[in-house]
Write a protein that holds these residues in place. Structure first.
Motif, PDB file in Angstrom:
ATOM      1  N   TRP A 125       0.845  -1.189   0.000  1.00 14.09           N
ATOM      2  CA  TRP A 125       0.000   0.000   0.000  1.00 14.09           C
ATOM      3  C   TRP A 125       0.880   1.238   0.000  1.00 14.09           C
ATOM      4  CZ3 TRP A 125      -4.857   1.501  -0.684  1.00 14.09           C
ATOM      5  CH2 TRP A 125      -5.242   2.773  -0.249  1.00 14.09           C
ATOM      6  N   ASN A 127       0.906   5.287   0.791  1.00 14.60           N
ATOM      7  CA  ASN A 127       0.142   6.241   1.598  1.00 14.60           C
ATOM      8  C   ASN A 127       0.065   7.644   0.991  1.00 14.60           C
ATOM      9  OD1 ASN A 127       3.127   6.395   2.557  1.00 14.60           O
ATOM     10  ND2 ASN A 127       2.229   8.302   3.275  1.00 14.60           N
ATOM     11  N   HIS A 128      -0.962   8.357   1.437  1.00 16.42           N
ATOM     12  CA  HIS A 128      -1.024   9.811   1.299  1.00 16.42           C
ATOM     13  C   HIS A 128      -1.055  10.383   2.730  1.00 16.42           C
ATOM     14  CE1 HIS A 128      -1.906   8.661  -2.803  1.00 16.42           C
ATOM     15  NE2 HIS A 128      -1.708   9.916  -3.167  1.00 16.42           N
ATOM     16  N   GLU A 131      -4.092   8.586   5.744  1.00 16.14           N
ATOM     17  CA  GLU A 131      -3.868   7.391   6.572  1.00 16.14           C
ATOM     18  C   GLU A 131      -3.234   7.727   7.917  1.00 16.14           C
ATOM     19  OE1 GLU A 131      -3.028   6.145   2.253  1.00 16.14           O
ATOM     20  OE2 GLU A 131      -2.774   7.903   3.524  1.00 16.14           O
ATOM     21  N   ILE A 142      -3.277   3.934   8.878  1.00 19.22           N
ATOM     22  CA  ILE A 142      -2.063   3.241   8.428  1.00 19.22           C
ATOM     23  C   ILE A 142      -1.741   2.069   9.344  1.00 19.22           C
ATOM     24  CG2 ILE A 142      -0.421   4.707   9.673  1.00 19.22           C
ATOM     25  CD1 ILE A 142      -0.016   3.236   6.105  1.00 19.22           C
ATOM     26  N   PHE A 153       4.582  -1.946   2.432  1.00 18.79           N
ATOM     27  CA  PHE A 153       4.399  -0.509   2.582  1.00 18.79           C
ATOM     28  C   PHE A 153       5.315   0.228   1.616  1.00 18.79           C
ATOM     29  CE2 PHE A 153       4.753   3.095   6.002  1.00 18.79           C
ATOM     30  CZ  PHE A 153       3.903   3.902   5.265  1.00 18.79           C
ATOM     31  N   ALA A 160       3.453  11.838   4.613  1.00 19.51           N
ATOM     32  CA  ALA A 160       3.402  11.675   6.068  1.00 19.51           C
ATOM     33  C   ALA A 160       3.736  12.992   6.765  1.00 19.51           C
ATOM     34  CB  ALA A 160       4.366  10.577   6.512  1.00 19.51           C
TER      35      ALA A 160
END
Length: 247
Positions: A125, A127-128, A131, A142, A153, A160
């Protein structure tokens, strides 16, 4: 010296794929990361990769495609040499609003990835910022996603930071789960408004020397340059690469 990759989404508003790949090869990139449009004509994309000598070790695939058609997902990946299949995003109207919803999504993500992993692909996955926004219970999406042991990840470091999270803390917590990292940067508050506040890697506010070292120490082996809205993709690609190669 680390070989770097480039998320082709960064150049979506510029020339055709063949021109973008030619530019990246000339600058010294070794890899690129795919996303939806570059999978539409697999023969053309594969031909352009061969001609430039670039490889595509990772690619973004929508949740709908991965969960709905694992066979086609793997056909695309095999055709282009993709080893790491990554789900990158959920539209706002698809995002759960509580811990129960995120846990259910995480289980769906895990189940979707299992057939790919059974065939030898890495799966994860990307992220933006959303999460890392606390749910009503205080939990973070997350953490609920990565509670599924088979979900890797791809850490987008700058997103982040946008969420107010120290990337160093994320690397310390999840370093052994990180299968790739997005190398991007954030301009000082109020700057680069025409680029939605993003900056070329090494020309913003993030501590890339420390983050790069920590990611490598944690075992991350794929670093992907990305800029969500560069005014000039050649400028971004060249400056980011030069900076990261200097570390």
């Amino acid at each position: 010296m680390t070989d770097f990759s480039y998320q082709l989404y960064s150049s979506r508003n510029f020339g055709p794929l063949t021109d973008t790949l030619g530019m990246l090869a000339a600058l010294g990139y070794a890899h690129v990361e795919g996303y939806g449009p570059v999978y539409e004509d697999l023969d053309a994309t594969k031909k352009a990769l061969v001609e430039t000598g670039l490889t595509m070790p990772s690619g973004h695939f929508s949740m709908d495609m991965v969960a709905g058609d694992a066979t086609r997902t793997m056909e695309i990946a095999k055709a282009l040499g993709i080893k790491k299949i990554i789900v990158p995003f959920l539209m706002p109207d698809q995002r759960p609003t509580d811990a129960e919803g995120w846990t259910a999504f995480a289980k769906r993500l895990s189940a979707a990835g299992q057939p790919l992993q059974d065939e030898g692909f890495d799966f994860g996955w990307h992220n933006h910022d959303f999460e890392f926004k606390a749910l009503p219970t205080g939990e973070l999406p997350i953490d609920l996603i990565l509670a599924q042991d088979n979900v890797g990840f791809e850490f987008d470091v700058a997103w982040a930071a946008v969420a107010g999270k120290d990337p160093a803390d994320v690397i310390a917590q999840y370093g052994d789960r990180i299968i790739a990292a997005h190398v991007k940067d954030r301009a000082p508050q109020g700057e680069n408004a025409d680029e939605d506040g993003w900056a070329d890697a090494g020309h913003g506010t993030l501590d890339w020397p420390d983050h790069f070292k920590a990611l490598k120490t944690a075992g991350c082996d794929l670093f992907v340059m990305e800029h969500d809205k560069p005014a000039d993709d050649n400028r971004f690609a060249s400056r980011a690469l030069a900076y990261m190669q200097s570390l």
